[in-house]
Write an enzyme that holds these catalytic residues in place. Structure first.
Site, PDB file in Angstrom:
ATOM      1  CG  LEU A 153       2.636  21.479  36.042  1.00  0.00           C
ATOM      2  CD1 LEU A 153       2.217  20.087  36.455  1.00  0.00           C
ATOM      3  CD2 LEU A 153       1.430  22.389  36.032  1.00  0.00           C
ATOM      4  NE  ARG A 154       8.446  19.642  41.288  1.00  0.00           N
ATOM      5  CZ  ARG A 154       8.939  19.986  42.458  1.00  0.00           C
ATOM      6  NH1 ARG A 154       9.786  19.206  43.085  1.00  0.00           N
ATOM      7  NH2 ARG A 154       8.586  21.128  43.043  1.00  0.00           N
ATOM      8  CE  LYS A 207       8.111  19.117  29.840  1.00  0.00           C
ATOM      9  NZ  LYS A 207       7.980  19.314  31.259  1.00  0.00           N
ATOM     10  CG  ASN A 211      10.475  16.123  31.505  1.00  0.00           C
ATOM     11  OD1 ASN A 211      10.658  16.828  32.487  1.00  0.00           O
ATOM     12  ND2 ASN A 211       9.271  15.845  31.046  1.00  0.00           N
ATOM     13  CB  CYS A 263       6.115  13.557  32.067  1.00  0.00           C
ATOM     14  SG  CYS A 263       4.511  14.365  31.867  1.00  0.00           S
ATOM     15  CE  LYS A 323       5.662  13.679  42.188  1.00  0.00           C
ATOM     16  NZ  LYS A 323       6.060  14.879  41.447  1.00  0.00           N
TER      17      LYS A 323
HETATM   18  P1  NAD Z   1      -4.124  14.457  30.480  1.00  0.00           P
HETATM   19  O1  NAD Z   1      -4.218  13.224  29.698  1.00  0.00           O
HETATM   20  O2  NAD Z   1      -4.264  14.417  31.979  1.00  0.00           O
HETATM   21  O3  NAD Z   1      -5.224  15.503  29.946  1.00  0.00           O
HETATM   22  C1  NAD Z   1      -5.455  15.821  28.619  1.00  0.00           C
HETATM   23  C2  NAD Z   1      -6.927  16.266  28.487  1.00  0.00           C
HETATM   24  O4  NAD Z   1      -7.122  16.813  27.181  1.00  0.00           O
HETATM   25  C3  NAD Z   1      -7.934  15.130  28.647  1.00  0.00           C
HETATM   26  O5  NAD Z   1      -8.857  15.443  29.673  1.00  0.00           O
HETATM   27  C4  NAD Z   1      -8.619  15.055  27.257  1.00  0.00           C
HETATM   28  O6  NAD Z   1      -9.992  14.707  27.332  1.00  0.00           O
HETATM   29  C5  NAD Z   1      -8.424  16.464  26.745  1.00  0.00           C
HETATM   30  N1  NAD Z   1      -8.495  16.628  25.288  1.00  0.00           N
HETATM   31  C6  NAD Z   1      -7.859  15.907  24.335  1.00  0.00           C
HETATM   32  N2  NAD Z   1      -8.157  16.379  23.113  1.00  0.00           N
HETATM   33  C7  NAD Z   1      -8.991  17.427  23.285  1.00  0.00           C
HETATM   34  C8  NAD Z   1      -9.643  18.336  22.396  1.00  0.00           C
HETATM   35  N3  NAD Z   1      -9.472  18.271  21.073  1.00  0.00           N
HETATM   36  N4  NAD Z   1     -10.440  19.283  22.923  1.00  0.00           N
HETATM   37  C9  NAD Z   1     -10.627  19.362  24.257  1.00  0.00           C
HETATM   38  N5  NAD Z   1     -10.028  18.538  25.150  1.00  0.00           N
HETATM   39  C10 NAD Z   1      -9.217  17.583  24.671  1.00  0.00           C
HETATM   40  O7  NAD Z   1      -2.737  15.114  30.101  1.00  0.00           O
HETATM   41  P2  NAD Z   1      -1.714  15.923  31.041  1.00  0.00           P
HETATM   42  O8  NAD Z   1      -1.035  15.015  31.998  1.00  0.00           O
HETATM   43  O9  NAD Z   1      -2.364  17.160  31.550  1.00  0.00           O
HETATM   44  O10 NAD Z   1      -0.619  16.335  29.943  1.00  0.00           O
HETATM   45  C11 NAD Z   1      -0.908  17.236  28.914  1.00  0.00           C
HETATM   46  C12 NAD Z   1       0.391  17.637  28.229  1.00  0.00           C
HETATM   47  O11 NAD Z   1       1.222  18.353  29.152  1.00  0.00           O
HETATM   48  C13 NAD Z   1       1.238  16.449  27.760  1.00  0.00           C
HETATM   49  O12 NAD Z   1       1.885  16.814  26.561  1.00  0.00           O
HETATM   50  C14 NAD Z   1       2.252  16.267  28.867  1.00  0.00           C
HETATM   51  O13 NAD Z   1       3.452  15.677  28.408  1.00  0.00           O
HETATM   52  C15 NAD Z   1       2.499  17.697  29.287  1.00  0.00           C
HETATM   53  N6  NAD Z   1       2.940  17.854  30.668  1.00  0.00           N
HETATM   54  C16 NAD Z   1       2.354  17.128  31.659  1.00  0.00           C
HETATM   55  C17 NAD Z   1       2.751  17.312  32.986  1.00  0.00           C
HETATM   56  C18 NAD Z   1       2.143  16.518  34.115  1.00  0.00           C
HETATM   57  O14 NAD Z   1       2.615  16.622  35.226  1.00  0.00           O
HETATM   58  N7  NAD Z   1       1.102  15.701  33.879  1.00  0.00           N
HETATM   59  C19 NAD Z   1       3.726  18.288  33.293  1.00  0.00           C
HETATM   60  C20 NAD Z   1       4.286  19.029  32.239  1.00  0.00           C
HETATM   61  C21 NAD Z   1       3.882  18.816  30.925  1.00  0.00           C
HETATM   62  C1  UGA Z   2       8.318  15.542  35.916  1.00  0.00           C
HETATM   63  C2  UGA Z   2       9.245  16.754  36.020  1.00  0.00           C
HETATM   64  O1  UGA Z   2       9.828  16.782  37.330  1.00  0.00           O
HETATM   65  C3  UGA Z   2       8.476  18.050  35.768  1.00  0.00           C
HETATM   66  O2  UGA Z   2       9.384  19.150  35.790  1.00  0.00           O
HETATM   67  C4  UGA Z   2       7.825  17.958  34.394  1.00  0.00           C
HETATM   68  O3  UGA Z   2       7.051  19.115  34.142  1.00  0.00           O
HETATM   69  C5  UGA Z   2       6.932  16.739  34.341  1.00  0.00           C
HETATM   70  O4  UGA Z   2       7.706  15.545  34.630  1.00  0.00           O
HETATM   71  C6  UGA Z   2       6.342  16.578  32.971  1.00  0.00           C
HETATM   72  O5  UGA Z   2       6.922  16.940  31.990  1.00  0.00           O
HETATM   73  O6  UGA Z   2       5.233  16.075  32.966  1.00  0.00           O
HETATM   74  P1  UGA Z   2       6.487  14.402  37.501  1.00  0.00           P
HETATM   75  O7  UGA Z   2       6.402  13.352  36.467  1.00  0.00           O
HETATM   76  O8  UGA Z   2       5.245  14.987  38.065  1.00  0.00           O
HETATM   77  O9  UGA Z   2       7.335  15.649  36.939  1.00  0.00           O
HETATM   78  O10 UGA Z   2       7.278  13.802  38.737  1.00  0.00           O
HETATM   79  P2  UGA Z   2       8.785  13.807  39.286  1.00  0.00           P
HETATM   80  O11 UGA Z   2       8.776  14.364  40.654  1.00  0.00           O
HETATM   81  O12 UGA Z   2       9.737  14.401  38.340  1.00  0.00           O
HETATM   82  O13 UGA Z   2       9.067  12.235  39.393  1.00  0.00           O
HETATM   83  C7  UGA Z   2       9.130  11.423  38.240  1.00  0.00           C
HETATM   84  C8  UGA Z   2       9.518  10.009  38.632  1.00  0.00           C
HETATM   85  O14 UGA Z   2      10.876   9.955  39.063  1.00  0.00           O
HETATM   86  C9  UGA Z   2       8.688   9.432  39.782  1.00  0.00           C
HETATM   87  O15 UGA Z   2       8.411   8.082  39.551  1.00  0.00           O
HETATM   88  C10 UGA Z   2       9.606   9.582  40.991  1.00  0.00           C
HETATM   89  O16 UGA Z   2       9.348   8.644  42.012  1.00  0.00           O
HETATM   90  C11 UGA Z   2      10.955   9.352  40.338  1.00  0.00           C
HETATM   91  N1  UGA Z   2      12.060   9.983  41.100  1.00  0.00           N
HETATM   92  C12 UGA Z   2      12.179  11.328  41.145  1.00  0.00           C
HETATM   93  C13 UGA Z   2      12.992   9.168  41.731  1.00  0.00           C
HETATM   94  O17 UGA Z   2      12.904   7.918  41.701  1.00  0.00           O
HETATM   95  N2  UGA Z   2      14.025   9.765  42.399  1.00  0.00           N
HETATM   96  C14 UGA Z   2      14.163  11.117  42.465  1.00  0.00           C
HETATM   97  O18 UGA Z   2      15.154  11.585  43.088  1.00  0.00           O
HETATM   98  C15 UGA Z   2      13.220  11.915  41.832  1.00  0.00           C
END
Ligand code: NAD
Ligand code: UGA
Length: 439
Positions: A153-154, A207, A211, A263, A323
């Site tokens: 997800l984004r 994954k 990315n 990410c 973003k």
């Molecule tokens: P985040 O930092 O927003 O949230 C993580 C949460 O986990 C925090 O609230 C923290 O308090 C909690 N936590 C940590 N250890 C814990 C434990 N032992 N028990 C209970 N809670 C605990 O992180 P996020 O952005 O949601 O990312 C999580 C993972 O998903 C990362 O590996 C990231 O790379 C991946 N990911 C993130 C996105 C995104 O858009 N943010 C998209 C795809 C994948």
């Molecule tokens: C990104 C991936 O798109 C998701 O598929 C993935 O799950 C996620 O990372 C993750 O692993 O956490 P996200 O970080 O939410 O999602 O945002 P993006 O829309 O991908 O943008 C990432 C960065 O690239 C931003 O700073 C955005 O401004 C920049 N970007 C993106 C550009 O400068 N140009 C583009 O054409 C697209």
């Protein structure tokens, strides 16, 4: 089927809420009591369009609960998702797995036999196998299944992405793991979402490779933009034309100030570090990391140079989140650019529709404004840094009349030459010809 979601950040909260929306009984656990208290009160802790409505409805209908009590939740769960953070380790850029290990240890102590443990967090190759061994060592003889289910997800469109993904990837170790994933994703399966069932290791690599590739695409177009600037080209025309080739595709070809977020930066660093460690250098991604860092710095230099030439003393920065449609500022270009401007002696007036409260503590000395117009009032230079809708239809004549100078850096190419007509602004975008210079 009872689902436990460990970690209620951007991924855990969205996934937990969406699984409840699918009809499952979901308990979301976080170790941060402040987050859980707010969620229990029906307050969404992150800004994510559409999430509040789903959270309130599912909590009201009793399918979604929030707690800090991991042990009880896990002891009752059939499927346990780990969605804790995997940040960059200081120094070497490797993924810091301490939160994964801590969660795995707590889960191992409490899980019931035949539980399915699923890592949704982004983890480097080999982590699922290691965690599987770690849990098996802690609970010898207790059967359980290990599944890798990376999330794509984004932020800003997370609910839509979760509900309508391009594909679901599951890395499995046994049949029970596969069966559990087919059950939890059945609502998507009915919508004909492809499900890739593969090994734990493949899922982990998929994954990071996804990315890394997207980050590379953004970095590529940013360098094309640099060339366009030198030769009077237009990167938007180039991107549009190359994107029409299906083999290239039109997405992720928007030139800008460099990628940020929670990410791409950390995942490209971790992927490159894995390549080095495994003696399979990922040289393209090593370069992507370096080029992107340099790009953020070069954006600040552009603004500083313009300020020195024109004698501008203050800069309006529009957009702090990495973003639009998120309040996430992790590794946002703003966090590099604003301190660099301040270091050069420039006062910064900033606005962001959602990120101010998280940004304020980490950006000292910034003058926070309630609107783009307030921010540009009296500023020598304006910089559009995040393409929020609120900045897409600004009254540019009004902006020009409020400013003490006339330079507008549009680092997201939001406006066209036509929009600038008659405004008197000296408009500088990314990879496109200058407009109105010297007006
Ligand atoms: P985040 O930092 O927003 O949230 C993580 C949460 O986990 C925090 O609230 C923290 O308090 C909690 N936590 C940590 N250890 C814990 C434990 N032992 N028990 C209970 N809670 C605990 O992180 P996020 O952005 O949601 O990312 C999580 C993972 O998903 C990362 O590996 C990231 O790379 C991946 N990911 C993130 C996105 C995104 O858009 N943010 C998209 C795809 C994948
Ligand atoms: C990104 C991936 O798109 C998701 O598929 C993935 O799950 C996620 O990372 C993750 O692993 O956490 P996200 O970080 O939410 O999602 O945002 P993006 O829309 O991908 O943008 C990432 C960065 O690239 C931003 O700073 C955005 O401004 C920049 N970007 C993106 C550009 O400068 N140009 C583009 O054409 C697209």
């Amino acid at each position: 089927m009872k689902i436990a979601m460990i970690g209620t950040g951007y991924v855990g909260l969205v996934s937990g809420v969406c699984f409840a929306e699918f009809g499952f009984q979901v308990t979301c656990v976080d170790k941060n009591p402040a987050i859980i208290e707010r969620l229990q009160a029906g307050e969404v802790t992150i800004f994510e369009p559409g999430l509040d409505e789903l959270l309130v409805r599912n909590a009201r209908d009793g399918r979604l609960v929030f707690t800090t009590d991991l042990a009880t939740t896990v002891s009752e769960a059939d499927v346990i998702f780990i969605a804790v953070g995997t940040p960059s380790r200081r120094g070497d850029g490797e993924a810091d797995l301490q939160y994964i290990h801590a969660a795995a240890d707590e889960i191992a102590a409490a899980m019931k036999p035949d539980a399915v443990v699923v890592i949704k967090s982004t983890v480097v190759v080999g982590t699922n196998a290691d965690v599987r061994e770690r849990i098996a060592r802690a609970r010898p003889g207790v059967p359980f299944s290990m599944v890798s289910n990376p999330e794509f997800l984004r932020e800003g469109s997370a609910v839509e992405d979760f509900m309508r993904p391009d594909r679901v990837v599951v890395g499995v170790h046994d049949e029970r793991g596969t069966a559990a994933m087919k059950r939890v994703y059945r609502p998507l399966y009915l919508r004909e979402t492809p499900m890739i069932v593969t090994t734990l290791e493949n899922a982990e690599i998929i994954k990071y490779a996804a990315n890394a590739f997207l980050a590379m695409k953004v970095t590529f177009i940013n360098e094309v933009a640099d060339l366009c600037e030198k030769v009077g080209g237009n990167v938007q025309d180039v991107a549009r034309a190359i994107g029409m080739d299906n083999r290239i595709g039109s997405k992720f070809l928007h030139a800008g100030p460099g990628f940020g977020g929670s990410c791409f930066p950390k995942d490209t660093r971790a992927y490159a570090a894995t390549g080095r460690k495994m003696n399979a250098p990922q040289t393209l991604i090593e370069q992507v990391v370096t080029v992107n860092e340099l790009r953020k710095r070069s954006m600040a230099e552009r603004v500083i140079e313009a300020a020195q030439k024109t004698g501008a003393k203050s800069v309006a920065v529009l957009g702090i989140a990495f973003k639009p449609n998120t309040d996430d500022i992790r590794e946002s270009p703003a966090l590099d650019i604003i301190p660099a401007l301040q270091k050069a002696g420039l006062a910064v007036r900033a606005h962001d529709p959602e990120a101010r409260s998280v940004a304020e503590p980490v950006l000292p000395g910034v003058i926070w404004c309630k609107s783009a117009y307030e921010a540009t009032d009296g500023a020598g230079i304006a910089v559009l840094l995040t393409e929020w809708n609120a900045y897409r239809a600004l009254d540019l004549k009004r902006v020009a009349s409020l400013m003490s100078g006339n330079i507008l850096f549009d680092l997201r190419n939001v406006y066209s030459a036509q929009d600038l007509e008659g405004t008197g602004l000296d408009y500088r975008s990314v990879g496109r010809p200058l407009v109105g210079k010297g007006d």
